[in-house]
Design a protein around this motif. Structure first.
Motif, mmCIF file in Angstrom:
data_model
loop_
_atom_site.group_PDB
_atom_site.id
_atom_site.type_symbol
_atom_site.label_atom_id
_atom_site.label_comp_id
_atom_site.label_asym_id
_atom_site.label_seq_id
_atom_site.Cartn_x
_atom_site.Cartn_y
_atom_site.Cartn_z
ATOM 1 N N ALA A 140 37.395 35.824 28.108
ATOM 2 C CA ALA A 140 37.306 36.064 29.211
ATOM 3 C C ALA A 140 37.584 35.236 29.907
ATOM 4 O O ALA A 140 38.196 35.220 31.170
ATOM 5 C CB ALA A 140 35.462 34.553 29.502
ATOM 6 N N GLN A 141 38.455 34.469 29.313
ATOM 7 C CA GLN A 141 39.717 33.876 29.903
ATOM 8 C C GLN A 141 40.700 35.012 29.925
ATOM 9 O O GLN A 141 41.208 34.990 31.908
ATOM 10 C CB GLN A 141 40.713 32.526 28.618
ATOM 11 C CG GLN A 141 39.715 32.014 28.565
ATOM 12 C CD GLN A 141 40.317 30.662 26.961
ATOM 13 O OE1 GLN A 141 41.991 30.013 27.598
ATOM 14 N NE2 GLN A 141 40.103 31.121 26.380
ATOM 15 N N LEU A 142 41.409 36.228 29.110
ATOM 16 C CA LEU A 142 41.584 37.438 29.649
ATOM 17 C C LEU A 142 41.522 37.476 31.038
ATOM 18 O O LEU A 142 41.419 38.067 31.595
ATOM 19 C CB LEU A 142 41.857 38.701 28.779
ATOM 20 C CG LEU A 142 42.654 38.367 27.561
ATOM 21 C CD1 LEU A 142 42.721 38.637 26.072
ATOM 22 C CD2 LEU A 142 43.926 38.064 27.535
ATOM 23 N N VAL A 143 39.862 38.368 31.294
ATOM 24 C CA VAL A 143 39.110 38.593 32.988
ATOM 25 C C VAL A 143 39.101 37.891 33.969
ATOM 26 O O VAL A 143 39.588 37.899 34.358
ATOM 27 C CB VAL A 143 37.551 38.696 32.173
ATOM 28 C CG1 VAL A 143 36.750 39.022 33.131
ATOM 29 C CG2 VAL A 143 36.881 39.649 30.998
ATOM 30 N N ALA A 144 38.950 36.178 33.607
ATOM 31 C CA ALA A 144 39.569 35.461 34.575
ATOM 32 C C ALA A 144 40.666 34.650 35.004
ATOM 33 O O ALA A 144 41.617 35.150 36.493
ATOM 34 C CB ALA A 144 39.349 33.948 33.772
ATOM 35 N N ALA A 145 41.846 35.294 33.928
ATOM 36 C CA ALA A 145 43.376 36.142 34.110
ATOM 37 C C ALA A 145 43.672 36.626 35.389
ATOM 38 O O ALA A 145 44.467 36.768 36.519
ATOM 39 C CB ALA A 145 44.083 35.726 32.943
ATOM 40 N N VAL A 146 42.681 38.045 35.298
ATOM 41 C CA VAL A 146 42.932 39.857 35.791
ATOM 42 C C VAL A 146 42.686 38.856 37.395
ATOM 43 O O VAL A 146 43.173 39.118 38.207
ATOM 44 C CB VAL A 146 42.582 40.502 35.118
ATOM 45 C CG1 VAL A 146 42.245 41.380 36.489
ATOM 46 C CG2 VAL A 146 43.492 40.576 34.266
ATOM 47 N N LEU A 147 41.084 38.528 37.654
ATOM 48 C CA LEU A 147 40.676 37.671 38.806
ATOM 49 C C LEU A 147 41.593 37.283 39.001
ATOM 50 O O LEU A 147 42.076 37.198 40.548
ATOM 51 C CB LEU A 147 39.098 37.210 37.937
ATOM 52 C CG LEU A 147 38.380 38.450 37.984
ATOM 53 C CD1 LEU A 147 37.056 37.341 37.562
ATOM 54 C CD2 LEU A 147 37.995 39.379 38.606
ATOM 55 N N SER A 148 42.256 36.154 38.791
ATOM 56 C CA SER A 148 42.802 35.085 39.224
ATOM 57 C C SER A 148 44.614 35.433 39.390
ATOM 58 O O SER A 148 45.344 35.368 40.008
ATOM 59 C CB SER A 148 42.604 33.365 38.942
ATOM 60 O OG SER A 148 43.135 33.798 37.715
ATOM 61 N N GLY A 149 44.699 36.796 39.235
ATOM 62 C CA GLY A 149 45.970 36.932 39.191
ATOM 63 C C GLY A 149 46.354 37.651 40.054
ATOM 64 O O GLY A 149 46.550 37.297 40.968
ATOM 65 N N GLU A 150 47.576 38.312 39.704
ATOM 66 C CA GLU A 150 48.660 38.999 40.795
ATOM 67 C C GLU A 150 47.676 40.123 41.687
ATOM 68 O O GLU A 150 47.099 40.522 41.138
ATOM 69 C CB GLU A 150 49.038 40.610 40.321
ATOM 70 C CG GLU A 150 50.008 40.915 41.055
ATOM 71 C CD GLU A 150 51.085 42.246 40.445
ATOM 72 O OE1 GLU A 150 52.039 43.227 41.417
ATOM 73 O OE2 GLU A 150 51.420 43.041 39.365
ATOM 74 N N PRO A 151 47.895 39.847 42.672
ATOM 75 C CA PRO A 151 46.848 39.965 44.226
ATOM 76 C C PRO A 151 46.730 41.972 44.148
ATOM 77 O O PRO A 151 48.135 42.680 44.432
ATOM 78 C CB PRO A 151 47.718 39.826 45.284
ATOM 79 C CG PRO A 151 48.139 38.298 44.804
ATOM 80 C CD PRO A 151 48.628 38.829 43.860
ATOM 81 N N VAL A 152 46.077 42.565 44.454
ATOM 82 C CA VAL A 152 45.907 43.541 44.827
ATOM 83 C C VAL A 152 45.526 44.035 45.760
ATOM 84 O O VAL A 152 44.339 43.385 45.809
ATOM 85 C CB VAL A 152 45.766 45.383 43.656
ATOM 86 C CG1 VAL A 152 46.029 44.555 41.838
ATOM 87 C CG2 VAL A 152 45.003 44.413 42.713
ATOM 88 N N ASP A 153 45.190 45.274 46.348
ATOM 89 C CA ASP A 153 43.720 45.718 47.217
ATOM 90 C C ASP A 153 43.117 46.299 47.375
ATOM 91 O O ASP A 153 42.313 45.460 47.921
ATOM 92 C CB ASP A 153 44.894 47.085 48.514
ATOM 93 C CG ASP A 153 46.580 46.887 49.047
ATOM 94 O OD1 ASP A 153 47.198 45.171 48.894
ATOM 95 O OD2 ASP A 153 47.176 48.010 49.752
ATOM 96 N N LEU A 154 42.794 46.696 46.016
ATOM 97 C CA LEU A 154 41.772 47.457 46.215
ATOM 98 C C LEU A 154 40.801 46.763 44.521
ATOM 99 O O LEU A 154 41.749 46.286 43.377
ATOM 100 C CB LEU A 154 41.424 48.804 45.713
ATOM 101 C CG LEU A 154 42.399 49.855 46.719
ATOM 102 C CD1 LEU A 154 42.472 51.073 46.604
ATOM 103 C CD2 LEU A 154 41.291 49.094 47.572
ATOM 104 N N ILE A 155 39.863 46.173 44.778
ATOM 105 C CA ILE A 155 38.717 45.991 43.310
ATOM 106 C C ILE A 155 39.081 47.037 42.901
ATOM 107 O O ILE A 155 38.208 46.798 41.644
ATOM 108 C CB ILE A 155 37.803 45.375 44.204
ATOM 109 C CG1 ILE A 155 36.724 46.209 44.448
ATOM 110 C CG2 ILE A 155 37.285 44.018 44.854
ATOM 111 C CD1 ILE A 155 36.002 45.712 44.914
ATOM 112 N N GLU A 156 38.859 48.422 43.024
ATOM 113 C CA GLU A 156 38.972 49.346 41.696
ATOM 114 C C GLU A 156 40.159 49.102 41.289
ATOM 115 O O GLU A 156 40.266 49.164 39.841
ATOM 116 C CB GLU A 156 38.916 50.300 42.759
ATOM 117 C CG GLU A 156 37.935 51.041 43.537
ATOM 118 C CD GLU A 156 37.984 50.753 45.050
ATOM 119 O OE1 GLU A 156 38.454 49.468 45.281
ATOM 120 O OE2 GLU A 156 36.985 51.211 45.116
ATOM 121 N N THR A 157 41.447 48.928 41.673
ATOM 122 C CA THR A 157 42.280 48.039 40.256
ATOM 123 C C THR A 157 42.047 47.101 39.890
ATOM 124 O O THR A 157 42.496 47.121 38.726
ATOM 125 C CB THR A 157 43.948 48.318 41.952
ATOM 126 O OG1 THR A 157 43.729 49.124 42.385
ATOM 127 C CG2 THR A 157 44.962 47.571 40.822
#
Length: 478
Positions: free
Chosen positions: A71-88
């Motif tokens: 869960a912490q890893l998933v949250a880290a990706v959500l709040s992490g480096e910005p990208v254009d697409l939620i597919e990414t």
């Protein structure tokens, strides 16, 4: 998220699922400037497909997915480096979770409920599945060294280290999670004494080893036929043969920083840098029984002179040190399943053995290999197949051996010959019972065409399968 189709392992068995729903974090993903500046809420649902039996057998977090860490890893990706697409974003989450030990597939759904859409809407969701055959189109999130630690299988209860959530370039720093309270330090069990020379070290230790670590490690060749790269052996979940000893766990072996994936570290009772779980485990399936143990072996062949192959296999089993053949069943001719192929000839051997269960597994594999057995195609034709059906009353789930055989209770080509030679036989374990009764109700019972009694000493008419022909049913244990 909507439940997708089940995922099966290489043996065709449905994997278990661990679900994380509603993991929420503020992210800065999107194509518009205000999305990158102000951020918005993102939500992820994750389904991890994994075999949980080994963890449940030992009640040990090491052998399953730590959903808190996930869960912490998933949250880290959500709040992490910005990208254009939620597919990414979805691909990054899939890659991160799929990199966790034991995960064979993952379903990811990323929600963007505050997406800048100029019409009323409820949600925007991108949902994907990734596995070992369809890998993610992104690299996994890798926290800074020391942020994430996995608990080692040390015989101690594991604990989860806090994972600070990574923040994107434009985002405010995420608050660090409070560290867990330090548990009382129990006394680790003493390692089992094992004869033989110690295994070579995996690397230089990061700290002086305790006195117990000087005990010689088990011979690595005894860790199982298909032991994984971590060297972990089996987990016995039921009665072990008489004289067997309980599982003994050797201390973790220190290794250098290149011995583990980035970010993967072992945490013992205090943080120790550059340590991975390279422990060696000796379990009851490696221990010879104090008294001979009854075992049941199933033989099958449909390539070449099948009757002669089975005759030779019985003779080779009888000549194996530590194996005494007690009885041999009638020869059954059974229809095959899977790709088009000839019928199988099948027989069951009742034996007594003084070999450990895993040594018996190696012995029957050696007999197969002498007859050119190749594991190329699941349910494909084969020169010889020898399966361990039961080993005493042992019930076990391991990486390389499952006892009793998980599909024996529904295979007439095993049950019918077995019932012929031992009408009072009982199959232990889940789904077991009287073998004769199981044979009478097995789904493939109509696929058993005939049985021959004197096949070991005389040729059986039409025993060698014709070159073509197949029908429903199954004539070997995959």
């Amino acid at each position: 998220m909507n439940v997708q189709d089940d995922v099966h392992d290489e043996g065709g068995r449905r994997l278990d699922q661990i679900r994380l729903t509603g993991v929420t974090a503020t992210g800065y993903h999107g194509v518009f400037e205000h999305e990158r500046r102000d951020g918005q809420t993102f939500v992820a649902d994750v389904v991890v497909h994994v075999d949980t039996r080994r963890a449940a057998a030992g009640d040990d977090l090491v052998h399953t997915v730590d959903y808190g860490q996930a869960a912490q890893l998933v949250a880290a990706v959500l709040s992490g480096e910005p990208v254009d697409l939620i597919e990414t974003v979805a691909e990054r989450i899939a890659a991160t979770v799929l990199a966790l030990p034991g995960v064979q597939a993952v379903d990811v759904a990323v929600h963007k409920p505050q997406a800048p859409i100029p019409v009323p809407f409820g949600d925007v969701v991108v949902s994907i599945r990734r596995d070992r055959t369809k890998l993610p189109a992104a690299e996994p999130y890798r926290p800074a060294t020391g942020q994430v630690r996995r608990s080692a299988d040390t015989g101690l209860r594991p604990r989860t280290a806090a994972l600070p959530l990574a923040a994107g370039p434009s985002s405010p720093p995420a608050p660090e999670l409070p560290p867990p309270s330090a548990p009382a330090v129990p006394v680790p069990p003493a390692p089992l004494p094992v004869p033989g020379p110690p295994s070579p070290p995996l690397g230089a230790p990061a700290a002086p080893a305790p006195a117990a670590a000087s005990t010689p490690a088990p011979d690595a060749s005894r860790l199982g036929h298909d032991a994984g790269p971590d060297g972990v052996g089996a987990v016995v979940v039921g009665p072990a043969p008489s004289g067997a000893v309980p599982t003994g766990v050797m201390p973790a072996v220190a290794a250098g920083p290149d011995a583990a994936p980035d970010g993967a570290r072992t945490e013992l009772m205090a943080p120790v840098p550059d340590v991975v779980d390279g422990e060696l485990v000796l379990d009851a399936l490696d221990e010879p029984p104090a008294q001979p143990v009854r075992c049941v072996l199933a033989l099958g062949s449909n390539v070449g002179p099948a009757q002669e192959t089975l005759r030779q296999a019985v003779a080779e089993l009888a000549a194996t040190p530590g194996v005494e053949v007690v009885a041999v069943s009638p020869l059954a001719r059974t229809a095959a399943v899977g790709p088009e192929q000839p019928d199988f000839l099948n027989a069951v051997v009742l034996a007594r053995t003084t070999l450990a269960a895993r040594d018996l597994l190696r012995a029957v594999h050696a007999v197969e290999q002498r007859h050119g057995r190749e594991r190329v195609q699941r349910w494909g034709p084969r020169t010889l197949d020898v399966d361990i059906i039961v080993y005493g009353d042992t019930v076990a789930v391991t990486d390389d051996l499952e006892l009793p055989h998980p599909r024996a209770h529904e295979r007439a080509f095993v049950l019918q010959p077995w019932a012929q030679v031992d009408p009072e036989a009982q199959l232990p374990g889940l789904g077991g019972g009287p073998v004769a009764q199981l044979a009478a109700t097995a789904p493939d019972r109509d696929g058993v065409r005939w049985m021959a009694l004197d096949w070991l000493t005389a040729p059986v008419p039409a025993a060698n399968p014709e070159p073509e022909g197949a029908s429903a049913g199954e004539a070997h244990l995959p």
